[in-house]
Each structure stands twice: as structure tokens, then as C-alpha cells.
Write an enzyme that holds these catalytic residues in place. Structure first.
Site, PDB file in Angstrom:
ATOM      1  CB  ALA A 207      33.161 -44.026-105.775  1.00 29.31           C
ATOM      2  CB  CYS A 208      35.217 -41.480-101.236  1.00 29.49           C
ATOM      3  SG  CYS A 208      36.784 -40.595-100.422  1.00 29.49           S
ATOM      4  CB  ILE A 209      37.875 -44.837-105.160  1.00 34.61           C
ATOM      5  CG1 ILE A 209      36.833 -45.702-104.777  1.00 34.61           C
ATOM      6  CG2 ILE A 209      39.111 -45.703-105.605  1.00 34.61           C
ATOM      7  CD1 ILE A 209      36.297 -46.691-105.657  1.00 34.61           C
TER       8      ILE A 209
END
Length: 208
Positions: A88-90
Site C-alpha cells: 500500500a502506498c501510504i
């Protein structure tokens, strides 16, 4: 250092069990608590409603000074999820400098759950998903659902530890979308705008 991480993860586990958050489950799969399996359910009244996503969460002995590595096993077609790796791109997961020691396993899972229906379209890791969502929301929703129209394939892809319902922390407590939004907007990739309060909406999809 490992003893400290173990203690903190026990605390996080207890928090999950006591609060019984709706649509969120997690359990350790290693005795040292460094490896976890988790499941999140899409929020109601969104395209993700009724869909379940399996994840792996790997901690190190430096937790909670550094973030864990989180990957989707059930990879959604989503602007903020790498289609190849499931990561996930967090920002607080990708950049230790943005990690805060106040974050817990619960807040990580909250963020991922709300991120599904509140994508951040700036600098997406899955450009194809972002472009499709902006240009044709209806087609985007069809593709999202198509990924879940093959339940046998999803069952086969899940590890045995994630198939055992007795190992999950059952979730029965209802939490409003605004509560999720409030939690997520403070710690997700970037501040969510009012555009993203509506599922699968972006500035490019606003009607005139």
C-alpha cells in the site's frame, strides 16, 4: 529491543480484542509476534462493500520506532496499491521519518480500510487504476468487482492460517464512516479532501 517490540505488539493485540472493530481482524502467525495475518472488509455503501482483503504484516525488533511492512495478499485494483507487490502506498509506512510511535496495529488497519474507498490520486502507484477512476468511474467499479467474481481463486490463494475462522478476532462493533474518515485523514498518504468523502470520487469526476 525485541522484548520491547513483543510487549507493544501484545498491547496492540489486546486493543484489537477489546474494541472488536467492525470489518477488521488480525492475529499473530509467529510465536515472537513479528509476523501477522490480517483481514479488512470494504466499508458499507461503497464499491468495496462485502469484499474481504487478506494482508500480511511483518514487524521487526525495532517496532514501534519503525513501521512494519504491510502487503495485500488479495491485491485490489486501486490507485494506492502496487499491483505487483501488494504494498500500500501510504507515506508513514514507506517513510520511517513520517512514522509516529503513536500509531498502532489498529490505526494501520483503519487507514487501509478507509483508503480503499478514499483513494489519493496524486502520485498513484497504480497509474492505470487512477486514470480509469478519473475518466470512467463506472468502468473502474466493474473491474474492481470482476476481481472478486472468482471466489474459488481467492480461496485457493489464501494461506491456510487465514482460512481458520477461529484464529480471527471477530468484529461486531459498528463504527460510522465519519469516524473512519476522521482517523484516516490524519495519518494517510495525504490529507483527504472533501472530494473523497464520497466513495470513488475525485476532482476529475465532479459533475458540472
Amino acid at each position: 529491543m525485541h522484548r520491547r517490540a513483543y510487549f507493544l505488539l501484545e498491547r496492540d493485540f489486546q486493543e484489537l480484542k477489546e474494541n472488536n472493530f467492525k470489518g477488521i481482524t488480525a492475529f499473530p502467525v509467529s510465536e515472537d509476534l513479528m509476523e501477522w495475518g490480517a483481514s479488512i472488509q470494504g466499508l458499507q455503501n461503497t464499491v468495496w462493500q462485502g469484499l474481504f482483503f487478506q494482508l500480511t504484516i511483518n514487524f521487526t525488533s525495532e517496532y514501534n520506532l519503525v513501521p512494519p511492512v504491510v502487503k495485500f495478499l488479495t491485491i485490489p485494483f486501486h490507485p494506492n496499491v502496487d499491483q505487483n507487490t501488494g504494498r500500500a502506498c501510504i507515506d508513514f509506512l514507506d517513510d520511517p521519518a513520517k512514522w509516529n510511535t503513536s500509531y498502532t496495529l489498529s490505526s494501520i488497519l483503519f487507514t487501509l480500510q478507509v483508503m480503499l474507498s478514499n483513494p489519493v490520486l496524486e502520485n498513484p502507484v497504480n497509474l492505470e487504476a487512477a486514470q480509469m477512476l478519473i475518466k470512467d468511474e463506472s468502468l473502474y467499479k466493474q473491474i474492481v468487482l470482476r476481481f472478486f467474481n472468482q471466489p474459488s481463486q481467492l480461496r485457493d490463494d489464501r494461506p491456510e492460517s487465514l482460512k481458520d475462522p477461529d484464529k480471527f478476532i471477530r468484529s461486531t462493533k459498528a463504527v460510522s464512516f465519519n469516524d473512519y474518515y476522521k482517523t484516516w485523514s490524519g495519518i494517510a498518504t495525504s490529507k483527504a479532501t472533501e472530494y473523497y468523502r464520497s466513495p470513488c470520487k475525485s476532482p476529475g469526476l465532479q459533475s458540472s
